[in-house]
Design a protein around this motif. Structure first.
Motif, PDB file in Angstrom:
ATOM      1  N   LEU A 200       0.671  12.079  -9.566  1.00 16.47           N
ATOM      2  CA  LEU A 200      -0.080  13.595  -9.350  1.00 16.47           C
ATOM      3  C   LEU A 200       1.098  14.924  -9.676  1.00 16.47           C
ATOM      4  N   ASP A 201       2.291  14.570  -9.044  1.00 15.39           N
ATOM      5  CA  ASP A 201       3.327  15.389  -9.216  1.00 15.39           C
ATOM      6  C   ASP A 201       3.761  15.591 -10.715  1.00 15.39           C
ATOM      7  N   GLU A 202       3.724  14.597 -11.464  1.00 15.55           N
ATOM      8  CA  GLU A 202       4.048  14.717 -12.892  1.00 15.55           C
ATOM      9  C   GLU A 202       2.823  15.557 -13.306  1.00 15.55           C
ATOM     10  N   LEU A 203       1.582  15.166 -13.218  1.00 18.12           N
ATOM     11  CA  LEU A 203       0.494  15.990 -13.962  1.00 18.12           C
ATOM     12  C   LEU A 203       0.632  17.522 -13.486  1.00 18.12           C
ATOM     13  N   ASP A 204       0.737  17.720 -12.042  1.00 16.85           N
ATOM     14  CA  ASP A 204       1.168  19.017 -11.706  1.00 16.85           C
ATOM     15  C   ASP A 204       1.998  19.971 -12.616  1.00 16.85           C
ATOM     16  N   ARG A 205       3.214  19.402 -13.048  1.00 16.07           N
ATOM     17  CA  ARG A 205       4.190  19.579 -13.715  1.00 16.07           C
ATOM     18  C   ARG A 205       3.903  19.799 -15.157  1.00 16.07           C
ATOM     19  N   GLY A 206       2.750  19.279 -15.386  1.00 17.07           N
ATOM     20  CA  GLY A 206       2.476  19.289 -17.106  1.00 17.07           C
ATOM     21  C   GLY A 206       3.024  17.953 -17.754  1.00 17.07           C
ATOM     22  N   GLU A 207       3.463  16.989 -16.775  1.00 18.83           N
ATOM     23  CA  GLU A 207       4.218  15.762 -17.616  1.00 18.83           C
ATOM     24  C   GLU A 207       3.138  14.966 -18.010  1.00 18.83           C
TER      25      GLU A 207
ATOM     26  N   GLU B 169       0.797  -1.393  -0.047  1.00 17.01           N
ATOM     27  CA  GLU B 169      -0.094   0.111   0.205  1.00 17.01           C
ATOM     28  C   GLU B 169       0.831   1.171   0.070  1.00 17.01           C
ATOM     29  N   GLY B 170       1.931   1.351   0.661  1.00 19.48           N
ATOM     30  CA  GLY B 170       2.848   2.260   0.874  1.00 19.48           C
ATOM     31  C   GLY B 170       3.382   2.799  -0.543  1.00 19.48           C
ATOM     32  N   ALA B 171       3.834   1.801  -1.115  1.00 20.68           N
ATOM     33  CA  ALA B 171       4.486   1.816  -2.612  1.00 20.68           C
ATOM     34  C   ALA B 171       3.324   2.305  -3.812  1.00 20.68           C
ATOM     35  N   GLU B 172       2.105   1.979  -3.513  1.00 21.04           N
ATOM     36  CA  GLU B 172       1.248   2.294  -4.278  1.00 21.04           C
ATOM     37  C   GLU B 172       0.744   3.816  -4.125  1.00 21.04           C
ATOM     38  N   ILE B 173       0.768   4.449  -2.995  1.00 21.14           N
ATOM     39  CA  ILE B 173       0.397   5.625  -2.491  1.00 21.14           C
ATOM     40  C   ILE B 173       1.538   6.502  -3.053  1.00 21.14           C
ATOM     41  N   LEU B 174       2.875   6.258  -3.109  1.00 23.69           N
ATOM     42  CA  LEU B 174       3.894   6.912  -3.406  1.00 23.69           C
ATOM     43  C   LEU B 174       3.928   7.003  -4.944  1.00 23.69           C
ATOM     44  N   ARG B 175       3.627   5.993  -5.686  1.00 25.41           N
ATOM     45  CA  ARG B 175       3.302   6.001  -6.937  1.00 25.41           C
ATOM     46  C   ARG B 175       2.172   6.861  -7.299  1.00 25.41           C
TER      47      ARG B 175
END
Length: 91
Positions: A58-65, A47-53
């Motif tokens: 989401l970080d990639e989406l925020d950066r427009g990637e 679960e922890g790895a899934e949360i981090l993925r």
């Protein structure tokens, strides 16, 4: 911190959880800390790895990637079509 270094933490758990940990520790002839470490390690691996993925995505989406949905669907269609040509269904 290396993998072998350890840190003390304090954790408040329901009594029934502590009792279950103690029963498992007794059956395995291990201490409660070892049982808790194994449980947390398994949680982090799953679960922890899934949360981090998810957070990374989401970080990639925020950066427009990201890739446009239409482009992704077109690529998927091309892959399916190519597979259908190489492996026609019989039947």
């Amino acid at each position: 911190m290396s993998y072998d270094e350890k840190s003390d933490i304090s954790l408040r758990l329901p009594a029934r959880t502590v009792e279950a940990l103690d029963r498992i520790a007794q059956v395995l002839d291990r201490d409660r800390s070892w049982v808790m470490w194994k449980a947390l390690d398994q949680y982090l691996a799953n679960e922890g790895a899934e949360i981090l993925r998810d957070a990374h995505g989401l970080d990639e989406l925020d950066r427009g990637e990201s890739v446009a949905l239409d482009d992704a669907l077109e690529k998927a269609r091309m892959i399916v079509d190519a597979s259908a040509v190489r492996h026609p269904r019989v039947g």
